[in-house]
Design a protein around this motif. Structure first.
Motif, PDB file in Angstrom:
ATOM      1  N   THR A 233       6.067   1.200  -3.434  1.00  0.00           N
ATOM      2  CA  THR A 233       7.524   1.004  -3.409  1.00  0.00           C
ATOM      3  C   THR A 233       7.980  -0.010  -4.437  1.00  0.00           C
ATOM      4  OG1 THR A 233       7.233  -0.621  -1.638  1.00  0.00           O
ATOM      5  CG2 THR A 233       7.717   1.653  -0.979  1.00  0.00           C
ATOM      6  N   ALA A 234       7.047  -0.845  -4.897  1.00  0.00           N
ATOM      7  CA  ALA A 234       7.340  -1.792  -5.974  1.00  0.00           C
ATOM      8  C   ALA A 234       6.296  -1.576  -7.070  1.00  0.00           C
ATOM      9  CB  ALA A 234       7.312  -3.228  -5.466  1.00  0.00           C
ATOM     10  N   PRO A 235       6.417  -0.477  -7.821  1.00  0.00           N
ATOM     11  CA  PRO A 235       5.379  -0.128  -8.790  1.00  0.00           C
ATOM     12  C   PRO A 235       5.231  -1.159  -9.896  1.00  0.00           C
ATOM     13  CG  PRO A 235       7.341   1.207  -9.128  1.00  0.00           C
ATOM     14  CD  PRO A 235       7.549   0.466  -7.852  1.00  0.00           C
ATOM     15  N   ALA A 236       4.010  -1.294 -10.370  1.00  0.00           N
ATOM     16  CA  ALA A 236       3.690  -2.216 -11.457  1.00  0.00           C
ATOM     17  C   ALA A 236       3.146  -1.404 -12.628  1.00  0.00           C
ATOM     18  CB  ALA A 236       2.652  -3.228 -10.985  1.00  0.00           C
ATOM     19  N   PRO A 237       3.042  -2.012 -13.814  1.00  0.00           N
ATOM     20  CA  PRO A 237       2.383  -1.322 -14.925  1.00  0.00           C
ATOM     21  C   PRO A 237       0.975  -0.890 -14.514  1.00  0.00           C
ATOM     22  CG  PRO A 237       3.485  -3.308 -15.701  1.00  0.00           C
ATOM     23  CD  PRO A 237       3.554  -3.346 -14.207  1.00  0.00           C
ATOM     24  N   ILE A 238       0.531   0.272 -15.022  1.00  0.00           N
ATOM     25  CA  ILE A 238      -0.785   0.795 -14.642  1.00  0.00           C
ATOM     26  C   ILE A 238      -1.873  -0.240 -14.919  1.00  0.00           C
ATOM     27  CG2 ILE A 238      -2.454   2.625 -15.041  1.00  0.00           C
ATOM     28  CD1 ILE A 238       0.082   3.469 -13.566  1.00  0.00           C
ATOM     29  N   VAL A 239      -1.788  -0.901 -16.080  1.00  0.00           N
ATOM     30  CA  VAL A 239      -2.706  -1.999 -16.395  1.00  0.00           C
ATOM     31  C   VAL A 239      -1.881  -3.125 -16.994  1.00  0.00           C
ATOM     32  CG1 VAL A 239      -4.677  -2.762 -17.731  1.00  0.00           C
ATOM     33  CG2 VAL A 239      -4.636  -0.428 -16.821  1.00  0.00           C
ATOM     34  N   ALA A 240      -1.945  -4.305 -16.398  1.00  0.00           N
ATOM     35  CA  ALA A 240      -1.215  -5.468 -16.890  1.00  0.00           C
ATOM     36  C   ALA A 240      -2.151  -6.673 -16.903  1.00  0.00           C
ATOM     37  CB  ALA A 240       0.002  -5.752 -16.014  1.00  0.00           C
ATOM     38  N   GLY A 241      -2.357  -7.247 -18.093  1.00  0.00           N
ATOM     39  CA  GLY A 241      -3.220  -8.411 -18.212  1.00  0.00           C
ATOM     40  C   GLY A 241      -4.651  -8.155 -17.780  1.00  0.00           C
ATOM     41  N   GLY A 242      -5.090  -6.910 -17.954  1.00  0.00           N
ATOM     42  CA  GLY A 242      -6.456  -6.572 -17.578  1.00  0.00           C
ATOM     43  C   GLY A 242      -6.608  -6.175 -16.124  1.00  0.00           C
ATOM     44  N   THR A 243      -5.528  -6.266 -15.348  1.00  0.00           N
ATOM     45  CA  THR A 243      -5.580  -5.908 -13.929  1.00  0.00           C
ATOM     46  C   THR A 243      -4.947  -4.529 -13.727  1.00  0.00           C
ATOM     47  OG1 THR A 243      -5.427  -8.224 -13.269  1.00  0.00           O
ATOM     48  CG2 THR A 243      -4.915  -6.569 -11.596  1.00  0.00           C
ATOM     49  N   ALA A 244      -5.668  -3.637 -13.088  1.00  0.00           N
ATOM     50  CA  ALA A 244      -5.166  -2.281 -12.864  1.00  0.00           C
ATOM     51  C   ALA A 244      -4.360  -2.223 -11.581  1.00  0.00           C
ATOM     52  CB  ALA A 244      -6.321  -1.294 -12.805  1.00  0.00           C
ATOM     53  N   ALA A 245      -3.259  -1.456 -11.626  1.00  0.00           N
ATOM     54  CA  ALA A 245      -2.443  -1.264 -10.429  1.00  0.00           C
ATOM     55  C   ALA A 245      -3.201  -0.383  -9.434  1.00  0.00           C
ATOM     56  CB  ALA A 245      -1.114  -0.623 -10.809  1.00  0.00           C
ATOM     57  N   SER A 246      -2.888  -0.552  -8.150  1.00  0.00           N
ATOM     58  CA  SER A 246      -3.553   0.242  -7.129  1.00  0.00           C
ATOM     59  C   SER A 246      -2.616   0.403  -5.929  1.00  0.00           C
ATOM     60  CB  SER A 246      -4.842  -0.447  -6.677  1.00  0.00           C
ATOM     61  OG  SER A 246      -5.500   0.295  -5.676  1.00  0.00           O
ATOM     62  N   PRO A 247      -2.572   1.596  -5.324  1.00  0.00           N
ATOM     63  CA  PRO A 247      -3.309   2.808  -5.682  1.00  0.00           C
ATOM     64  C   PRO A 247      -2.573   3.604  -6.757  1.00  0.00           C
ATOM     65  CG  PRO A 247      -2.032   3.218  -3.721  1.00  0.00           C
ATOM     66  CD  PRO A 247      -1.796   1.761  -4.072  1.00  0.00           C
ATOM     67  N   THR A 248      -3.301   4.369  -7.532  1.00  0.00           N
ATOM     68  CA  THR A 248      -2.700   5.210  -8.554  1.00  0.00           C
ATOM     69  C   THR A 248      -3.068   6.667  -8.301  1.00  0.00           C
ATOM     70  OG1 THR A 248      -4.592   4.956 -10.044  1.00  0.00           O
ATOM     71  CG2 THR A 248      -2.755   3.398 -10.304  1.00  0.00           C
ATOM     72  N   ARG A 249      -2.260   7.551  -8.859  1.00  0.00           N
ATOM     73  CA  ARG A 249      -2.539   8.976  -8.777  1.00  0.00           C
ATOM     74  C   ARG A 249      -2.497   9.554 -10.187  1.00  0.00           C
ATOM     75  NH1 ARG A 249      -1.649  13.581  -5.376  1.00  0.00           N
ATOM     76  NH2 ARG A 249      -0.871  12.260  -3.688  1.00  0.00           N
ATOM     77  N   ASN A 250      -3.556  10.248 -10.560  1.00  0.00           N
ATOM     78  CA  ASN A 250      -3.578  10.969 -11.819  1.00  0.00           C
ATOM     79  C   ASN A 250      -3.203  12.421 -11.513  1.00  0.00           C
ATOM     80  OD1 ASN A 250      -5.123  12.834 -13.851  1.00  0.00           O
ATOM     81  ND2 ASN A 250      -4.856  10.860 -14.868  1.00  0.00           N
ATOM     82  N   LEU A 251      -2.084  12.885 -12.063  1.00  0.00           N
ATOM     83  CA  LEU A 251      -1.576  14.203 -11.730  1.00  0.00           C
ATOM     84  C   LEU A 251      -2.517  15.310 -12.178  1.00  0.00           C
ATOM     85  CD1 LEU A 251       2.193  13.683 -12.642  1.00  0.00           C
ATOM     86  CD2 LEU A 251       1.098  13.439 -10.413  1.00  0.00           C
ATOM     87  N   TRP A 252      -3.157  15.134 -13.355  1.00  0.00           N
ATOM     88  CA  TRP A 252      -4.069  16.159 -13.845  1.00  0.00           C
ATOM     89  C   TRP A 252      -5.295  16.272 -12.941  1.00  0.00           C
ATOM     90  CZ3 TRP A 252      -9.110  16.131 -15.624  1.00  0.00           C
ATOM     91  CH2 TRP A 252      -9.533  17.297 -16.279  1.00  0.00           C
ATOM     92  N   GLN A 253      -5.824  15.115 -12.531  1.00  0.00           N
ATOM     93  CA  GLN A 253      -7.036  15.107 -11.706  1.00  0.00           C
ATOM     94  C   GLN A 253      -6.785  15.693 -10.319  1.00  0.00           C
ATOM     95  OE1 GLN A 253      -8.586  11.219 -10.729  1.00  0.00           O
ATOM     96  NE2 GLN A 253     -10.690  11.947 -10.810  1.00  0.00           N
ATOM     97  N   THR A 254      -5.585  15.452  -9.761  1.00  0.00           N
ATOM     98  CA  THR A 254      -5.273  15.923  -8.408  1.00  0.00           C
ATOM     99  C   THR A 254      -4.528  17.248  -8.398  1.00  0.00           C
ATOM    100  OG1 THR A 254      -3.239  14.581  -8.416  1.00  0.00           O
ATOM    101  CG2 THR A 254      -5.215  13.584  -7.472  1.00  0.00           C
ATOM    102  N   ASP A 255      -4.331  17.841  -9.584  1.00  0.00           N
ATOM    103  CA  ASP A 255      -3.652  19.135  -9.709  1.00  0.00           C
ATOM    104  C   ASP A 255      -2.296  19.097  -9.010  1.00  0.00           C
ATOM    105  OD1 ASP A 255      -3.297  21.715 -10.575  1.00  0.00           O
ATOM    106  OD2 ASP A 255      -4.351  22.630  -8.878  1.00  0.00           O
ATOM    107  N   THR A 256      -1.528  18.080  -9.348  1.00  0.00           N
ATOM    108  CA  THR A 256      -0.199  17.925  -8.776  1.00  0.00           C
ATOM    109  C   THR A 256       0.852  17.831  -9.880  1.00  0.00           C
ATOM    110  OG1 THR A 256      -0.675  15.543  -8.579  1.00  0.00           O
ATOM    111  CG2 THR A 256      -0.853  16.870  -6.579  1.00  0.00           C
ATOM    112  N   LEU A 257       2.081  17.948  -9.483  1.00  0.00           N
ATOM    113  CA  LEU A 257       3.217  17.972 -10.404  1.00  0.00           C
ATOM    114  C   LEU A 257       4.237  16.925  -9.969  1.00  0.00           C
ATOM    115  CD1 LEU A 257       4.969  19.532 -12.631  1.00  0.00           C
ATOM    116  CD2 LEU A 257       5.875  20.822 -10.691  1.00  0.00           C
ATOM    117  N   ALA A 258       4.745  16.142 -10.915  1.00  0.00           N
ATOM    118  CA  ALA A 258       5.765  15.135 -10.611  1.00  0.00           C
ATOM    119  C   ALA A 258       7.081  15.518 -11.280  1.00  0.00           C
ATOM    120  CB  ALA A 258       5.321  13.759 -11.101  1.00  0.00           C
TER     121      ALA A 258
END
Length: 366
Positions: A317-342
């Protein structure tokens, strides 16, 4: 050689005519003139075409339109205008989408009772209004001067703010019939947008650089009736709220009540109620808000609909950059990997109300 040139010229002419006919058909689709589409239908169909054309190399929106809706290009007179229908959304289409359907936005229903302005190309729009003042005019004798009040006007400032939502669907969406796809996108987009816009409309938070102020901001709650009879309490509460914006603020003309669906059911016991009622789950149960309808100002600006099957999204609900300062956001969803559409929708909206033209109470007994 002459025969070959003539044949090439004829084929080129036929290809051009076909392209023009296709463009004309698509222009009619945008305008709704060919199939009688409403603004709401055009908005939803636009989203459908965006979604189904996402990440399909060599496939255009025109191809998807013919594939999904099984329509061929119409034969019509040539035109030199080729509208960029796939990248445009008319404000009237956006407004109609939000205001119609099974669950219209509370903002749209309230806006219909007030004043709506266009925000296209606007940074800040100041709307004048006349604040409460002394009584003017009166009975006069022959040759006597007419009493007059100074023409002092206040202003309500509205600035476009972006409301955005990302709706995620599985790839199986594309296997459904066109009518099913439209229904699913219509419901999902409307629900997601309403959860953002209507929630902000009725809350008590101040305006900022990213959102307008809620109707309850800087407005003290009035005390609900203590009557034990629900109908008696209801009549007293509604009268008190109306009095707050009509008599207390001065100049209010037509109260509009915003309530939770739980309270909405009670209005069935009030025959011939004189004022409009807007129900929305965004209003907490037991809370009632009254607004001077004609004084409410709302605006619609630009809109954008996009779709992707390759993006990576931070599901929060408060999304962050996928990677900021070397820290990865979590949880993330990769649309290609999960065969989903946004499907992403971004709207410019705004609203405003003169001070003293809203009132609210909580803990009602009906």
């Amino acid at each position: 050689m002459t025969y070959t040139l003539e044949r090439v010229a004829r084929q080129a002419s036929e290809a051009k005519e076909l392209a023009v006919h296709t463009s004309r058909a698509l222009r009619d689709l945008k305008r709704g003139t060919k199939s009688g589409l409403s603004g709401r239908d055009r908005f939803v169909r636009h989203a459908v075409l965006r979604a189904l054309a996402a990440n399909r190399p060599g496939i255009t929106y025109e191809d998807v339109y013919r594939e999904v809706y099984r329509e061929r290009a119409a034969t019509s007179p040539a035109t030199t205008t080729v509208p960029e229908w796939a990248s445009e959304l008319a404000a009237v289409d956006v407004g109609e989408f939000l205001a119609t359907g099974v669950q219209p936005l509370a903002l749209s229903r309230l806006a219909a009772l007030g004043r709506t302005v266009s925000l296209d190309g606007i940074g800040t729009l100041r709307i004048p209004f006349r604040p409460p003042g002394d009584d003017v005019g009166g009975w006069i004798g022959e040759g006597a001067p007419i009493p007059a009040d100074s023409l002092d006007f206040g202003t309500v400032s509205v600035s476009p703010r972006k409301a955005a939502a990302v709706s995620i669907f599985t790839a199986e969406l594309k296997k459904r019939a066109a009518a099913d796809i439209e229904m699913l996108l219509d419901s999902a987009l409307r629900t997601d947008i309403a959860s953002i816009v209507d929630a902000a409309l009725v809350d008590d938070q101040p305006g900022s650089a990213v959102r307008p102020a809620g109707l309850r901001f800087n407005v003290a709650a009035v005390t609900a009736s203590a009557a034990t009879d629900p109908l008696v309490a209801m009549r007293a509460d509604l009268a008190k709220l109306a009095g707050e914006i009509m008599a207390g603020a001065g100049g209010g003309t037509m109260p509009v009540y915003l309530v939770n669906p739980v309270q909405m059911t009670s209005f069935g016991f009030l025959p011939n109620i004189a004022y409009a009622v807007v129900d929305t789950p965004a209003v907490p149960a037991g809370t009632v808000i009254a607004v001077d309808g004609p004084a409410f100002i709302s605006g619609n600006g630009s809109a954008a609909v996009d779709a992707s099957k390759d993006a990576t999204i931070h599901e929060d609900t408060a999304p962050a950059p996928i990677v900021a300062g070397g820290t990865a956001a979590s949880p993330t969803r990769n649309l290609w990997q999960t065969d989903t559409l946004a499907v992403r929708v971004i709207l410019e909206v705004a609203w405003g109300l003169p001070a003293g033209r809203s009132a609210w109470m909580e803990g009602v007994k009906w």
